[in-house]
Design a protein around this motif. Structure first.
Motif, PDB file in Angstrom:
ATOM      1  N   ALA A  63      37.577 -68.233 -20.927  1.00 56.24           N
ATOM      2  CA  ALA A  63      36.732 -67.406 -20.056  1.00 56.24           C
ATOM      3  C   ALA A  63      36.965 -67.728 -18.578  1.00 56.24           C
ATOM      4  N   LYS A  64      37.420 -68.933 -18.271  1.00 55.79           N
ATOM      5  CA  LYS A  64      37.643 -69.291 -16.872  1.00 55.79           C
ATOM      6  C   LYS A  64      38.872 -68.616 -16.286  1.00 55.79           C
ATOM      7  N   ILE A  65      39.812 -68.244 -17.123  1.00 56.71           N
ATOM      8  CA  ILE A  65      41.016 -67.590 -16.626  1.00 56.71           C
ATOM      9  C   ILE A  65      41.208 -66.217 -17.265  1.00 56.71           C
ATOM     10  N   ASN A  66      40.141 -65.571 -17.621  1.00 56.82           N
ATOM     11  CA  ASN A  66      40.206 -64.276 -18.287  1.00 56.82           C
ATOM     12  C   ASN A  66      40.489 -63.182 -17.263  1.00 56.82           C
ATOM     13  N   ILE A  67      41.738 -62.733 -17.221  1.00 53.35           N
ATOM     14  CA  ILE A  67      42.145 -61.710 -16.268  1.00 53.35           C
ATOM     15  C   ILE A  67      41.619 -60.345 -16.690  1.00 53.35           C
ATOM     16  N   CYS A  68      41.461 -60.132 -17.980  1.00 52.86           N
ATOM     17  CA  CYS A  68      40.970 -58.835 -18.469  1.00 52.86           C
ATOM     18  C   CYS A  68      39.585 -58.514 -17.924  1.00 52.86           C
ATOM     19  N   SER A  69      38.708 -59.512 -17.846  1.00 54.17           N
ATOM     20  CA  SER A  69      37.373 -59.254 -17.311  1.00 54.17           C
ATOM     21  C   SER A  69      37.432 -58.903 -15.822  1.00 54.17           C
ATOM     22  N   LEU A  70      38.387 -59.481 -15.094  1.00 52.70           N
ATOM     23  CA  LEU A  70      38.541 -59.127 -13.682  1.00 52.70           C
ATOM     24  C   LEU A  70      39.035 -57.695 -13.530  1.00 52.70           C
ATOM     25  N   ILE A  71      39.960 -57.287 -14.387  1.00 55.90           N
ATOM     26  CA  ILE A  71      40.473 -55.914 -14.324  1.00 55.90           C
ATOM     27  C   ILE A  71      39.384 -54.922 -14.701  1.00 55.90           C
ATOM     28  N   LYS A  72      38.623 -55.226 -15.765  1.00 61.05           N
ATOM     29  CA  LYS A  72      37.520 -54.346 -16.160  1.00 61.05           C
ATOM     30  C   LYS A  72      36.466 -54.266 -15.055  1.00 61.05           C
ATOM     31  N   GLY A  73      36.161 -55.405 -14.437  1.00 62.22           N
ATOM     32  CA  GLY A  73      35.190 -55.411 -13.341  1.00 62.22           C
ATOM     33  C   GLY A  73      35.675 -54.598 -12.155  1.00 62.22           C
ATOM     34  N   HIS A  74      36.975 -54.690 -11.862  1.00 64.48           N
ATOM     35  CA  HIS A  74      37.536 -53.901 -10.758  1.00 64.48           C
ATOM     36  C   HIS A  74      37.447 -52.408 -11.061  1.00 64.48           C
ATOM     37  N   ILE A  75      37.741 -52.022 -12.280  1.00 63.60           N
ATOM     38  CA  ILE A  75      37.667 -50.606 -12.651  1.00 63.60           C
ATOM     39  C   ILE A  75      36.227 -50.101 -12.547  1.00 63.60           C
ATOM     40  N   LYS A  76      35.263 -50.945 -12.897  1.00 68.96           N
ATOM     41  CA  LYS A  76      33.854 -50.535 -12.789  1.00 68.96           C
ATOM     42  C   LYS A  76      33.404 -50.339 -11.342  1.00 68.96           C
ATOM     43  N   THR A  77      34.137 -50.935 -10.382  1.00 71.56           N
ATOM     44  CA  THR A  77      33.773 -50.741  -8.974  1.00 71.56           C
ATOM     45  C   THR A  77      34.296 -49.441  -8.414  1.00 71.56           C
ATOM     46  N   LEU A  78      35.159 -48.755  -9.149  1.00 71.93           N
ATOM     47  CA  LEU A  78      35.746 -47.505  -8.671  1.00 71.93           C
ATOM     48  C   LEU A  78      34.860 -46.321  -9.058  1.00 71.93           C
ATOM     49  N   TYR A  79      33.666 -46.305  -8.530  1.00 74.61           N
ATOM     50  CA  TYR A  79      32.723 -45.242  -8.846  1.00 74.61           C
ATOM     51  C   TYR A  79      32.283 -44.531  -7.571  1.00 74.61           C
ATOM     52  N   ASP A  80      31.819 -43.320  -7.742  1.00 75.02           N
ATOM     53  CA  ASP A  80      31.266 -42.541  -6.644  1.00 75.02           C
ATOM     54  C   ASP A  80      29.787 -42.900  -6.527  1.00 75.02           C
ATOM     55  N   ALA A  81      29.387 -43.395  -5.380  1.00 76.69           N
ATOM     56  CA  ALA A  81      28.014 -43.884  -5.209  1.00 76.69           C
ATOM     57  C   ALA A  81      26.976 -42.772  -5.337  1.00 76.69           C
ATOM     58  N   SER A  82      27.339 -41.550  -4.990  1.00 77.47           N
ATOM     59  CA  SER A  82      26.350 -40.473  -5.052  1.00 77.47           C
ATOM     60  C   SER A  82      26.111 -39.999  -6.485  1.00 77.47           C
ATOM     61  N   THR A  83      27.133 -40.022  -7.332  1.00 79.91           N
ATOM     62  CA  THR A  83      26.975 -39.536  -8.704  1.00 79.91           C
ATOM     63  C   THR A  83      26.912 -40.662  -9.734  1.00 79.91           C
ATOM     64  N   GLN A  84      27.239 -41.888  -9.323  1.00 75.22           N
ATOM     65  CA  GLN A  84      27.292 -43.049 -10.221  1.00 75.22           C
ATOM     66  C   GLN A  84      28.290 -42.846 -11.367  1.00 75.22           C
ATOM     67  N   ARG A  85      29.325 -42.065 -11.128  1.00 75.87           N
ATOM     68  CA  ARG A  85      30.379 -41.834 -12.115  1.00 75.87           C
ATOM     69  C   ARG A  85      31.697 -42.360 -11.570  1.00 75.87           C
ATOM     70  N   LEU A  86      32.631 -42.553 -12.471  1.00 77.50           N
ATOM     71  CA  LEU A  86      33.953 -43.026 -12.104  1.00 77.50           C
ATOM     72  C   LEU A  86      34.616 -42.029 -11.161  1.00 77.50           C
ATOM     73  N   SER A  87      35.179 -42.525 -10.077  1.00 77.10           N
ATOM     74  CA  SER A  87      35.825 -41.678  -9.084  1.00 77.10           C
ATOM     75  C   SER A  87      37.299 -41.505  -9.449  1.00 77.10           C
ATOM     76  N   TYR A  88      37.672 -40.285  -9.771  1.00 83.08           N
ATOM     77  CA  TYR A  88      39.050 -40.025 -10.177  1.00 83.08           C
ATOM     78  C   TYR A  88      40.020 -40.167  -9.010  1.00 83.08           C
ATOM     79  N   SER A  89      39.567 -39.889  -7.797  1.00 87.62           N
ATOM     80  CA  SER A  89      40.445 -40.080  -6.639  1.00 87.62           C
ATOM     81  C   SER A  89      40.756 -41.561  -6.430  1.00 87.62           C
ATOM     82  N   ASP A  90      39.796 -42.434  -6.708  1.00 87.12           N
ATOM     83  CA  ASP A  90      40.056 -43.874  -6.620  1.00 87.12           C
ATOM     84  C   ASP A  90      41.028 -44.321  -7.703  1.00 87.12           C
ATOM     85  N   ILE A  91      40.900 -43.776  -8.898  1.00 87.34           N
ATOM     86  CA  ILE A  91      41.822 -44.113  -9.985  1.00 87.34           C
ATOM     87  C   ILE A  91      43.244 -43.698  -9.606  1.00 87.34           C
ATOM     88  N   VAL A  92      43.384 -42.503  -9.042  1.00 87.01           N
ATOM     89  CA  VAL A  92      44.708 -42.029  -8.615  1.00 87.01           C
ATOM     90  C   VAL A  92      45.253 -42.923  -7.510  1.00 87.01           C
TER      91      VAL A  92
END
Length: 132
Positions: free
Chosen positions: A3-32
């Motif tokens: 768990a101390k070196i779990n890169i997958c959790s960092l990647i998942k956490g980063h993906i969860k930050t790519l959201y649109d604050a007004s709609t609280q949904r994943l931002s497709y422009s950020d994914i692109v």
């Protein structure tokens, strides 16, 4: 994985930050912007046979090393701020403070984004060693 070196959790956490604050949904422009566009550029460069000289590889290794060191110092500051905000949120009188909750969310997003950037910098350094 540990768990101390779990890169997958960092990647998942980063993906969860790519959201649109007004709609609280994943931002497709950020994914692109953060995933698809760099992958397309890398695929096109390899398809066209773009070769990196030793000077460019050396420059990339230096850039990655300096970037990782600077981000590590910023990550320590963010981690310290997370601890302070968590203490304030645990107080009974600040339990419903919206600004503290927003600050906590922002710091958590910063933590994951900085950690993800550090992982990419380290990946760049390792990749450059394999190329050379």
């Amino acid at each position: 994985m540990n768990a101390k070196i779990n890169i997958c959790s960092l990647i998942k956490g980063h993906i969860k930050t790519l959201y649109d604050a007004s709609t609280q949904r994943l931002s497709y422009s950020d994914i692109v912007t953060f995933f698809i566009l760099p992958a397309v550029i890398a695929i096109l460069c390899s398809f066209w046979g773009v070769n990196l000289s030793n000077d460019i590889i050396s420059l990339l290794v230096n850039f990655g090393s300096i970037f990782t060191a600077l981000l590590l110092s910023v990550l320590v500051l963010v981690y310290d701020q997370v601890g302070k905000v968590t203490e304030k949120l645990n107080d009974d009188k600040n339990e419903n403070d919206l600004m503290l909750k927003l600050k906590s969310r922002l710091l958590q997003d910063l933590y994951f984004n900085i950690s993800y950037s550090m992982v990419l910098s380290l990946f760049l350094i390792v990749l450059c060693f394999f190329i050379q």
